[in-house]
Design a protein around this motif. Structure first.
Motif, PDB file in Angstrom:
ATOM      1  N   ARG A 105      -1.817   4.394  10.006  1.00 17.10           N
ATOM      2  CA  ARG A 105      -2.920   3.484  10.311  1.00 17.10           C
ATOM      3  C   ARG A 105      -3.377   3.587  11.763  1.00 17.10           C
ATOM      4  O   ARG A 105      -4.575   3.709  12.014  1.00 17.10           O
ATOM      5  CB  ARG A 105      -2.529   2.061   9.911  1.00 17.10           C
ATOM      6  CG  ARG A 105      -2.431   1.930   8.390  1.00 17.10           C
ATOM      7  CD  ARG A 105      -1.370   0.926   7.933  1.00 17.10           C
ATOM      8  NE  ARG A 105      -1.122   1.074   6.499  1.00 17.10           N
ATOM      9  CZ  ARG A 105      -0.250   1.941   5.993  1.00 17.10           C
ATOM     10  NH1 ARG A 105       0.452   2.738   6.782  1.00 17.10           N
ATOM     11  NH2 ARG A 105      -0.074   2.015   4.679  1.00 17.10           N
ATOM     12  N   HIS A 165       0.387  -4.191  10.797  1.00 22.26           N
ATOM     13  CA  HIS A 165       0.858  -3.598   9.550  1.00 22.26           C
ATOM     14  C   HIS A 165       2.339  -3.907   9.336  1.00 22.26           C
ATOM     15  O   HIS A 165       2.755  -4.285   8.232  1.00 22.26           O
ATOM     16  CB  HIS A 165       0.635  -2.084   9.582  1.00 22.26           C
ATOM     17  CG  HIS A 165       1.284  -1.342   8.473  1.00 22.26           C
ATOM     18  ND1 HIS A 165       1.042  -1.608   7.136  1.00 22.26           N
ATOM     19  CD2 HIS A 165       2.197  -0.327   8.478  1.00 22.26           C
ATOM     20  CE1 HIS A 165       1.761  -0.801   6.377  1.00 22.26           C
ATOM     21  NE2 HIS A 165       2.476  -0.022   7.166  1.00 22.26           N
ATOM     22  N   ILE A 213      -5.234  -3.650  -5.498  1.00 22.51           N
ATOM     23  CA  ILE A 213      -4.704  -2.668  -4.542  1.00 22.51           C
ATOM     24  C   ILE A 213      -5.732  -2.347  -3.456  1.00 22.51           C
ATOM     25  O   ILE A 213      -5.366  -1.966  -2.345  1.00 22.51           O
ATOM     26  CB  ILE A 213      -4.214  -1.377  -5.235  1.00 22.51           C
ATOM     27  CG1 ILE A 213      -5.349  -0.644  -5.963  1.00 22.51           C
ATOM     28  CG2 ILE A 213      -3.071  -1.685  -6.179  1.00 22.51           C
ATOM     29  CD1 ILE A 213      -4.934   0.716  -6.514  1.00 22.51           C
ATOM     30  N   LYS A 259      -4.947  -5.239  -1.120  1.00 22.70           N
ATOM     31  CA  LYS A 259      -3.590  -5.234  -0.565  1.00 22.70           C
ATOM     32  C   LYS A 259      -3.300  -4.016   0.292  1.00 22.70           C
ATOM     33  O   LYS A 259      -2.507  -4.080   1.238  1.00 22.70           O
ATOM     34  CB  LYS A 259      -2.581  -5.326  -1.715  1.00 22.70           C
ATOM     35  CG  LYS A 259      -1.156  -5.579  -1.256  1.00 22.70           C
ATOM     36  CD  LYS A 259      -0.220  -5.801  -2.428  1.00 22.70           C
ATOM     37  CE  LYS A 259       1.210  -5.972  -1.929  1.00 22.70           C
ATOM     38  NZ  LYS A 259       2.162  -6.179  -3.027  1.00 22.70           N
ATOM     39  N   THR A 260      -3.938  -2.889  -0.023  1.00 19.54           N
ATOM     40  CA  THR A 260      -3.617  -1.629   0.656  1.00 19.54           C
ATOM     41  C   THR A 260      -4.808  -0.987   1.343  1.00 19.54           C
ATOM     42  O   THR A 260      -4.754  -0.620   2.525  1.00 19.54           O
ATOM     43  CB  THR A 260      -3.034  -0.619  -0.366  1.00 19.54           C
ATOM     44  OG1 THR A 260      -1.854  -1.167  -0.949  1.00 19.54           O
ATOM     45  CG2 THR A 260      -2.698   0.702   0.299  1.00 19.54           C
ATOM     46  N   SER A 261      -5.922  -0.856   0.615  1.00 17.27           N
ATOM     47  CA  SER A 261      -7.022  -0.003   1.077  1.00 17.27           C
ATOM     48  C   SER A 261      -7.806  -0.579   2.248  1.00 17.27           C
ATOM     49  O   SER A 261      -8.274   0.167   3.106  1.00 17.27           O
ATOM     50  CB  SER A 261      -7.984   0.284  -0.083  1.00 17.27           C
ATOM     51  OG  SER A 261      -7.317   0.936  -1.129  1.00 17.27           O
ATOM     52  N   GLY A 320      -7.190   4.952   0.412  1.00 15.68           N
ATOM     53  CA  GLY A 320      -6.168   3.955   0.117  1.00 15.68           C
ATOM     54  C   GLY A 320      -5.951   3.753  -1.369  1.00 15.68           C
ATOM     55  O   GLY A 320      -4.812   3.601  -1.829  1.00 15.68           O
ATOM     56  N   GLN A 341      -2.395   4.600  -3.350  1.00 18.58           N
ATOM     57  CA  GLN A 341      -1.593   3.668  -4.130  1.00 18.58           C
ATOM     58  C   GLN A 341      -1.409   4.145  -5.568  1.00 18.58           C
ATOM     59  O   GLN A 341      -0.325   3.997  -6.151  1.00 18.58           O
ATOM     60  CB  GLN A 341      -2.236   2.281  -4.129  1.00 18.58           C
ATOM     61  CG  GLN A 341      -1.404   1.222  -4.837  1.00 18.58           C
ATOM     62  CD  GLN A 341      -0.010   1.082  -4.244  1.00 18.58           C
ATOM     63  OE1 GLN A 341       0.136   0.838  -3.047  1.00 18.58           O
ATOM     64  NE2 GLN A 341       1.018   1.248  -5.071  1.00 18.58           N
TER      65      GLN A 341
END
Length: 337
Positions: free
Chosen positions: A43, A72, A165, A168-170, A213, A217
């Motif tokens: 990141r 993060h 996702i 939560k992630t991207s 992202g 995932q």
């Protein structure tokens, strides 16, 4: 242009030089512990890579990039508490090495420290950077809540999973690239180096990160079934054993039929499940392959990767300067661990 390895070294060196307050040292011991775990620093590298697209001077982006890495790790620390995870990166999690109160309090300190570091961006882009960071911060909370909600639902759709996702992630990857792009473009404008590109490049960078992202995932879901235990870093089939709502399981529940569907539904019900661990893992993998869920997952990975690279290709920037980002995207979406 800097390589990812060079950027990682800069980030690690900056993290090692963090001057923590000394009034309550026990507050920051878990912070140092979390940040010392290393890793690829993806990141913060994205922040610096995006800045480097527009400017050869990336120094003004370095402290904000470290701020995003601190943030993060804060999310990971709190995730570990919620998941009651025993270890991360092969080391005991903070709530076990210390206790849950220390983990929560130190996590709060990490979030505040992240804001302090991110607020060092050049003044002309301070507001849009903070707005992007705040939006991402809320979205990650939304994604975490959806993930929790999905644990008690049997009707989660593939579209809902993708949305979860994404949040939560991207969005964190997208925010990293937006931050770096905003900083780098401002540096280009100030220096008049002729590399400032166009304003829409910032949105394209975000789209690139968001789609990388998603592919990342989904690849993680696939690796949980078909990864190499020697490189994946955790037990194959872990998601299957805990009945996690992955893309593969969701699609299998939609695509399987007959006895296969009946057995899937039975085995994800703790009150009815009867298979041993290895038997369950092998059965689920067989059904995923036979019903087309595995193929659907691979196609989704390819789609989001292609969408990411398409956004990168539409940047108004010399292609030579985007090679590092393209290579990183390939490595993340085709990784083995």
């Amino acid at each position: 242009m800097f390589t990812q390895q060079e950027l990682s070294q800069l980030i690690n060196a900056t993290i090692e030089r963090i001057d923590y307050p000394d009034l309550a040292p026990k507050l920051f011991e878990p912070v140092q512990y979390m940040l010392s775990s290393g890793g690829k620093r993806v990141r913060p590298c994205l922040v610096l890579m995006a800045a480097n697209l527009f400017s050869d001077d990336i120094q003004p982006a370095l402290t904000p990039a470290v701020g995003l890495e601190i943030y993060h790790n804060f999310t990971l620390l709190h995730d570990d508490v919620m998941d009651k995870a025993p270890e991360r990166h092969g080391k005991p999690t903070v709530h076990l090495k210390w206790n849950e109160n220390s983990a929560i309090l130190s996590g709060d300190a990490m979030q505040a420290l992240a804001y302090t570091y991110i607020a060092t961006v050049p003044t002309p882009v301070l507001r849009p950077v903070i707005e992007a960071f705040n939006k991402m911060n809320v979205e990650i909370g939304e994604g975490q809540q959806l993930d929790i909600d999905f644990e008690t639902r049997q009707d989660v759709t593939a579209d809902e999973y993708i949305q979860m996702i994404r949040l939560k992630t991207s969005v964190l990857l997208g925010c990293a690239l937006r931050m770096g792009g905003l900083i780098g473009r401002q540096l280009a404008i100030d220096s008049r180096n002729g590399m400032e590109g166009k304003p829409e490049d910032i949105d394209l960078l975000y789209t690139f990160g968001e789609n990388v992202g998603l592919a990342f995932q989904l690849q993680d879901d696939w690796l949980d079934c078909w990864g190499d235990p020697a490189t994946f870093g955790k037990r194959i089939g872990g998601d299957i054993l805990c009945n996690k709502k992955t893309y593969l399981l969701i699609r299998a529940l939609q695509m399987a039929d007959g006895k296969n569907l009946e057995t899937l539904l039975q085995e994800i019900n703790p009150k009815k499940a009867g298979m041993g661990e290895e038997e369950k893992i092998e059965f689920f993998k067989k059904v995923y392959a036979e019903c087309g869920a595995e193929s659907a997952c691979r196609k989704a990975i390819e789609y989001y990767q292609a969408t990411a690279l398409d956004a990168l290709n539409h940047l108004s920037i010399d292609r030579k300067r985007t090679k590092a980002l393209s290579a990183l995207a390939q490595s993340l979406t085709h990784r083995k661990k």
